[in-house]
Write a protein that holds these residues in place. Sequence first.
Motif, PDB file in Angstrom:
ATOM      1  N   UNK A  12       6.806   5.595  13.269  1.00  0.00           N
ATOM      2  CA  UNK A  12       6.516   5.834  11.855  1.00  0.00           C
ATOM      3  C   UNK A  12       5.679   7.101  11.731  1.00  0.00           C
ATOM      4  N   UNK A  13       6.092   8.000  10.804  1.00  0.00           N
ATOM      5  CA  UNK A  13       5.366   9.271  10.672  1.00  0.00           C
ATOM      6  C   UNK A  13       4.705   9.443   9.301  1.00  0.00           C
ATOM      7  N   UNK A  14       5.110   8.647   8.318  1.00  0.00           N
ATOM      8  CA  UNK A  14       4.473   8.753   7.000  1.00  0.00           C
ATOM      9  C   UNK A  14       4.940   7.621   6.103  1.00  0.00           C
ATOM     10  N   UNK A  15       4.143   7.335   5.081  1.00  0.00           N
ATOM     11  CA  UNK A  15       4.505   6.321   4.087  1.00  0.00           C
ATOM     12  C   UNK A  15       4.346   6.911   2.687  1.00  0.00           C
ATOM     13  N   UNK A  16       5.085   6.350   1.734  1.00  0.00           N
ATOM     14  CA  UNK A  16       5.057   6.879   0.363  1.00  0.00           C
ATOM     15  C   UNK A  16       4.074   6.140  -0.533  1.00  0.00           C
ATOM     16  N   UNK A  17       3.246   5.299   0.051  1.00  0.00           N
ATOM     17  CA  UNK A  17       2.295   4.483  -0.714  1.00  0.00           C
ATOM     18  C   UNK A  17       1.012   5.271  -1.017  1.00  0.00           C
ATOM     19  N   UNK A  18       0.222   4.802  -1.986  1.00  0.00           N
ATOM     20  CA  UNK A  18      -1.036   5.483  -2.314  1.00  0.00           C
ATOM     21  C   UNK A  18      -2.103   5.300  -1.238  1.00  0.00           C
ATOM     22  N   UNK A  75      11.279  -9.047  -8.606  1.00  0.00           N
ATOM     23  CA  UNK A  75      10.776  -9.951  -7.584  1.00  0.00           C
ATOM     24  C   UNK A  75       9.689  -9.333  -6.702  1.00  0.00           C
ATOM     25  N   UNK A  76       9.973  -8.162  -6.149  1.00  0.00           N
ATOM     26  CA  UNK A  76       9.069  -7.569  -5.170  1.00  0.00           C
ATOM     27  C   UNK A  76       8.913  -6.066  -5.375  1.00  0.00           C
ATOM     28  N   UNK A  77       7.891  -5.535  -4.740  1.00  0.00           N
ATOM     29  CA  UNK A  77       7.681  -4.088  -4.699  1.00  0.00           C
ATOM     30  C   UNK A  77       7.400  -3.712  -3.250  1.00  0.00           C
ATOM     31  N   UNK A  78       7.885  -2.549  -2.851  1.00  0.00           N
ATOM     32  CA  UNK A  78       7.713  -2.132  -1.457  1.00  0.00           C
ATOM     33  C   UNK A  78       7.748  -0.610  -1.399  1.00  0.00           C
ATOM     34  N   UNK A  79       6.878  -0.038  -0.586  1.00  0.00           N
ATOM     35  CA  UNK A  79       6.876   1.410  -0.413  1.00  0.00           C
ATOM     36  C   UNK A  79       7.727   1.781   0.788  1.00  0.00           C
ATOM     37  N   UNK A  80       8.149   3.042   0.814  1.00  0.00           N
ATOM     38  CA  UNK A  80       9.000   3.519   1.898  1.00  0.00           C
ATOM     39  C   UNK A  80       8.189   3.978   3.104  1.00  0.00           C
ATOM     40  N   UNK A  81       8.801   3.852   4.254  1.00  0.00           N
ATOM     41  CA  UNK A  81       8.261   4.367   5.504  1.00  0.00           C
ATOM     42  C   UNK A  81       9.272   5.362   6.062  1.00  0.00           C
ATOM     43  N   UNK A  82       8.801   6.515   6.504  1.00  0.00           N
ATOM     44  CA  UNK A  82       9.664   7.472   7.187  1.00  0.00           C
ATOM     45  C   UNK A  82       9.438   7.330   8.681  1.00  0.00           C
ATOM     46  N   UNK A  83      10.535   7.276   9.419  1.00  0.00           N
ATOM     47  CA  UNK A  83      10.472   7.087  10.868  1.00  0.00           C
ATOM     48  C   UNK A  83      11.332   8.123  11.568  1.00  0.00           C
ATOM     49  N   UNK A 119      -1.447  -2.704   8.969  1.00  0.00           N
ATOM     50  CA  UNK A 119      -0.786  -2.955  10.243  1.00  0.00           C
ATOM     51  C   UNK A 119       0.113  -1.824  10.715  1.00  0.00           C
ATOM     52  N   UNK A 120       0.174  -0.736   9.956  1.00  0.00           N
ATOM     53  CA  UNK A 120       1.043   0.381  10.321  1.00  0.00           C
ATOM     54  C   UNK A 120       0.209   1.644  10.493  1.00  0.00           C
ATOM     55  N   UNK A 121       0.293   2.248  11.659  1.00  0.00           N
ATOM     56  CA  UNK A 121      -0.491   3.446  11.950  1.00  0.00           C
ATOM     57  C   UNK A 121       0.292   4.696  11.532  1.00  0.00           C
ATOM     58  N   UNK A 122       0.373   4.910  10.234  1.00  0.00           N
ATOM     59  CA  UNK A 122       1.081   6.080   9.708  1.00  0.00           C
ATOM     60  C   UNK A 122       0.356   6.559   8.461  1.00  0.00           C
ATOM     61  N   UNK A 123       0.150   7.873   8.329  1.00  0.00           N
ATOM     62  CA  UNK A 123      -0.574   8.396   7.169  1.00  0.00           C
ATOM     63  C   UNK A 123       0.264   8.375   5.901  1.00  0.00           C
ATOM     64  N   UNK A 124      -0.424   8.376   4.777  1.00  0.00           N
ATOM     65  CA  UNK A 124       0.286   8.538   3.507  1.00  0.00           C
ATOM     66  C   UNK A 124       0.642  10.011   3.362  1.00  0.00           C
ATOM     67  N   UNK A 125       1.653  10.295   2.551  1.00  0.00           N
ATOM     68  CA  UNK A 125       2.031  11.691   2.313  1.00  0.00           C
ATOM     69  C   UNK A 125       0.912  12.434   1.595  1.00  0.00           C
ATOM     70  N   UNK A 126       0.148  11.700   0.781  1.00  0.00           N
ATOM     71  CA  UNK A 126      -0.972  12.326   0.084  1.00  0.00           C
ATOM     72  C   UNK A 126      -2.053  12.752   1.064  1.00  0.00           C
ATOM     73  N   UNK A 127      -2.235  11.975   2.144  1.00  0.00           N
ATOM     74  CA  UNK A 127      -3.183  12.372   3.186  1.00  0.00           C
ATOM     75  C   UNK A 127      -2.782  13.697   3.812  1.00  0.00           C
ATOM     76  N   UNK A 155       4.278  10.093  -4.081  1.00  0.00           N
ATOM     77  CA  UNK A 155       4.045   8.647  -4.101  1.00  0.00           C
ATOM     78  C   UNK A 155       5.191   8.018  -4.884  1.00  0.00           C
ATOM     79  N   UNK A 156       5.939   7.153  -4.237  1.00  0.00           N
ATOM     80  CA  UNK A 156       7.054   6.501  -4.918  1.00  0.00           C
ATOM     81  C   UNK A 156       7.298   5.136  -4.283  1.00  0.00           C
ATOM     82  N   UNK A 157       7.495   4.139  -5.113  1.00  0.00           N
ATOM     83  CA  UNK A 157       7.703   2.784  -4.629  1.00  0.00           C
ATOM     84  C   UNK A 157       9.101   2.285  -4.919  1.00  0.00           C
ATOM     85  N   UNK A 158       9.497   1.293  -4.188  1.00  0.00           N
ATOM     86  CA  UNK A 158      10.791   0.650  -4.370  1.00  0.00           C
ATOM     87  C   UNK A 158      10.547  -0.774  -4.856  1.00  0.00           C
TER      88      UNK A 158
END
Length: 320
Positions: free
Chosen positions: A221-227, A119-127, A232-240, A246-249
Amino acid sequence: MRRDTFLKSMAALAAAGFVLPAAQARGANLKMMLPANPGGGWDLTGRALGKSLQESGMAASMQYENKGGAAGAIGLAQFVNASKGDPNALMVMGAVMLGGIITGKPPVSVTQATPIARLTSEYNVFVVPAASPFKTMQDVIAALKKDPGSVKWGGGSRGSTEHIAAAMIARESGVDATKVNYVAFRGGGEAIAAILGNNVSVGGSGYSEFQQYIESGKMRAVAVTSPTRIKGLNAPTLKELGLNVEIGNWRGVYAAPGITPQQQKALTDMVVAATRHKSWQESLEKNSWTPALLTGAEFADFVDREFALLRAIMAKSGMI
């Protein structure tokens, strides 16, 4: 054909196990297994789908059951054992369940159920909690390098995408991934309470589960796992941050074991119709979910590939 002859013919077909797909699907009284406690991604997804099934006229009623624990394996076991041959039973599942099966090796497997649709895909956010001394993911990583056990990671069940991501972050930071101090919760609601209560150092989940707390300032929010960064979210990617992580749900829905191909098609058609309804589109927008509809043999093949990929990542990260 006379009406009484037609009715006798339909009765004979039903007795022989033949059910017209449209008759089986439209207006059905459906049951939805949500293999997690209330408040998490599976709960939100299942109830949003159920609402769309009803509002699109595909279902006359929806009955929900939450059964959390063991990355969905407890709910999966109940679903597999109690719903055999039931054409009106559905279960929400996803990448987290595959990870749990790999780590927990439960007596049942999702392959025993019947695939319907991704149905959907979503990346993780670390907070981190608002009052946390950690202001950035770099702060978290510095503490992790100094003393891995001092950083308490909180999230979904063992083997969830946020658990895998935490292990990958450790490995990329030169830390033994087996020393990650990860606390698994039975559902999103428990994880959120632990983060808000400062009972974990950093929490991970889908953006939809944390969004209201981030926007209200209760979480940072301190980081996201997206590419790329999430809109709308002021958080860097882990690759940055220099970490190759990089891992999605993703989330999907399965039907009961032992249903006929005709019943499987009817349920698939019904779910697809529900995803086209405005109610589902509104849920996608509200929860920042990315639509990722995939059905039939393509969905079954995707699950097989994903299972192999997750196993490889988890082995490399020292989780199995």
